[in-house]
Design a protein around this motif. Structure first.
Motif: not given
Length: 137
Positions: A90-91, A95, A127
């Motif tokens: 998810s944006a 990471v 993403v």
């Protein structure tokens, strides 16, 4: 014969039948996918092609086909598992934080089933911007 005594049989580990237990790769894949999906920041699992086919299956009413193992492959040898995951994050989620969370969750889940997690390999494929990842097409 009122004096007849009953004899109890003692069951010890030595009395348990022998044999082997094999946990299939598919079982470990399902365990790993469930654990990975539980981590905050994981939007979806699977690469572009897998997500495309899943979108097609969704449209024809077969939305549950293949979901349990999508985005994961595993190999079990002598009680040790190597798991490979493909994630869509998810944006806004870092990471390293998401992948370490996934690695910890999958390791714990696999080990809860009595296996050893030798490797949890993760590839971030995409993403998701503002919601579930859009199907490719």
């Amino acid at each position: 014969m009122a004096d007849e005594a009953t004899q109890e049989l003692s069951v010890t580990p030595d009395a348990v039948a022998g044999g082997t237990t094999h946990v299939s790769d598919e079982v470990v894949e399902k365990i790993a996918v469930a654990a990975a999906r539980s981590v905050l920041g994981v939007a979806e699992l699977g690469g572009d092609v897998a997500r495309f086919f899943n979108a097609v299956l969704d449209k024809v009413g077969l939305d549950q086909v293949g979901d349990a193992r999508r985005g994961c492959s595993a190999h079990v040898t002598n009680g040790a598992a190597v798991v490979n995951l493909v994630l869509v994050i998810s944006a806004g989620h870092p990471v390293p934080q998401v992948t370490e969370g996934v690695r910890a969750a999958v390791t714990a889940a696999v080990e809860a089933y009595g296996l050893r997690a030798d490797e949890i390999n993760i590839r971030v494929d995409d993403v998701a911007m503002g919601g579930p990842a859009a199907p490719v097409g």
